[in-house]
Write a protein that holds these residues in place. Structure first.
Motif, PDB file in Angstrom:
ATOM      1  N   VAL A  23      17.616  37.497 -68.482  1.00 42.55           N
ATOM      2  CA  VAL A  23      18.323  36.853 -67.377  1.00 42.55           C
ATOM      3  C   VAL A  23      18.785  37.923 -66.401  1.00 42.55           C
ATOM      4  CG1 VAL A  23      20.274  35.417 -66.740  1.00 42.55           C
ATOM      5  CG2 VAL A  23      19.106  35.019 -68.892  1.00 42.55           C
ATOM      6  N   LEU A  24      18.408  37.768 -65.136  1.00 45.31           N
ATOM      7  CA  LEU A  24      18.877  38.652 -64.077  1.00 45.31           C
ATOM      8  C   LEU A  24      20.067  37.967 -63.417  1.00 45.31           C
ATOM      9  CD1 LEU A  24      15.403  39.600 -62.623  1.00 45.31           C
ATOM     10  CD2 LEU A  24      16.753  40.860 -64.283  1.00 45.31           C
ATOM     11  N   LYS A  25      21.238  38.531 -63.574  1.00 49.94           N
ATOM     12  CA  LYS A  25      22.469  37.853 -63.187  1.00 49.94           C
ATOM     13  C   LYS A  25      22.687  37.778 -61.688  1.00 49.94           C
ATOM     14  CE  LYS A  25      24.837  38.898 -67.446  1.00 49.94           C
ATOM     15  NZ  LYS A  25      25.988  39.493 -68.071  1.00 49.94           N
ATOM     16  N   LYS A  26      22.112  38.642 -60.903  1.00 56.07           N
ATOM     17  CA  LYS A  26      22.369  38.649 -59.462  1.00 56.07           C
ATOM     18  C   LYS A  26      21.472  37.684 -58.700  1.00 56.07           C
ATOM     19  CE  LYS A  26      24.403  43.150 -59.258  1.00 56.07           C
ATOM     20  NZ  LYS A  26      24.704  44.256 -58.396  1.00 56.07           N
ATOM     21  N   LYS A  30      19.222  28.558 -59.923  1.00 55.41           N
ATOM     22  CA  LYS A  30      18.089  27.637 -59.856  1.00 55.41           C
ATOM     23  C   LYS A  30      16.772  28.333 -59.520  1.00 55.41           C
ATOM     24  CE  LYS A  30      20.680  24.121 -60.618  1.00 55.41           C
ATOM     25  NZ  LYS A  30      20.617  23.403 -61.863  1.00 55.41           N
ATOM     26  N   SER A  31      16.807  29.624 -59.288  1.00 57.36           N
ATOM     27  CA  SER A  31      15.617  30.371 -58.909  1.00 57.36           C
ATOM     28  C   SER A  31      14.797  30.748 -60.146  1.00 57.36           C
ATOM     29  CB  SER A  31      16.024  31.644 -58.161  1.00 57.36           C
ATOM     30  OG  SER A  31      14.910  32.451 -57.928  1.00 57.36           O
ATOM     31  N   PRO A  32      13.476  30.563 -60.093  1.00 58.15           N
ATOM     32  CA  PRO A  32      12.646  30.996 -61.222  1.00 58.15           C
ATOM     33  C   PRO A  32      12.560  32.521 -61.343  1.00 58.15           C
ATOM     34  CG  PRO A  32      11.304  29.967 -59.528  1.00 58.15           C
ATOM     35  CD  PRO A  32      12.718  29.826 -59.100  1.00 58.15           C
ATOM     36  N   GLU A  55      15.059  21.834 -70.693  1.00 59.44           N
ATOM     37  CA  GLU A  55      15.273  20.978 -69.529  1.00 59.44           C
ATOM     38  C   GLU A  55      16.193  21.619 -68.493  1.00 59.44           C
ATOM     39  OE1 GLU A  55      15.981  19.712 -72.726  1.00 59.44           O
ATOM     40  OE2 GLU A  55      13.926  18.989 -72.932  1.00 59.44           O
ATOM     41  N   ASP A  56      17.004  22.589 -68.897  1.00 59.08           N
ATOM     42  CA  ASP A  56      17.958  23.226 -67.985  1.00 59.08           C
ATOM     43  C   ASP A  56      17.335  24.326 -67.135  1.00 59.08           C
ATOM     44  OD1 ASP A  56      19.844  21.560 -69.057  1.00 59.08           O
ATOM     45  OD2 ASP A  56      20.644  23.059 -70.442  1.00 59.08           O
ATOM     46  N   LEU A  57      16.094  24.688 -67.410  1.00 56.94           N
ATOM     47  CA  LEU A  57      15.430  25.782 -66.699  1.00 56.94           C
ATOM     48  C   LEU A  57      14.674  25.264 -65.480  1.00 56.94           C
ATOM     49  CD1 LEU A  57      14.014  27.690 -69.768  1.00 56.94           C
ATOM     50  CD2 LEU A  57      16.001  28.301 -68.410  1.00 56.94           C
ATOM     51  N   PRO A  58      14.382  26.140 -64.510  1.00 54.19           N
ATOM     52  CA  PRO A  58      13.561  25.725 -63.350  1.00 54.19           C
ATOM     53  C   PRO A  58      12.157  25.297 -63.784  1.00 54.19           C
ATOM     54  CG  PRO A  58      14.663  27.796 -62.897  1.00 54.19           C
ATOM     55  CD  PRO A  58      14.913  27.488 -64.342  1.00 54.19           C
TER      56      PRO A  58
END
Length: 69
Positions: A23-26, A30-32, A55-58
């Motif tokens: 996970v890139l925090k910056k 909602k961005s893939p 289901e929570d992912l883009p």
């Protein structure tokens, strides 16, 4: 295997299969571009790991993970 202060999350693919994502925090939530798929599936996950539902992912990330199965 440590989780490095929230840099990694696990996605539940099936009842007993998980995928690991960086996970890139910056980036926008909602961005893939926020998620980087590690090309491994795991049967077990660390107890302290954060588990995210598919289901929570883009949509683009969902497609890549379903093709990885």
């Amino acid at each position: 295997m440590g989780l490095k202060k929230g840099k990694y999350v696990y996605v539940e693919l099936d009842k007993s299969r998980f995928a690991k994502l960086r996970v890139l925090k910056k980036r926008d939530e909602k961005s893939p571009d926020r998620y980087i798929i590690i090309n491994k599936t795991f049967v077990r996950r660390p107890r302290s790991a954060t588990v995210v539902k598919l289901e929570d992912l883009p949509l683009e990330i969902k497609d890549r993970l379903t093709n990885m199965k």
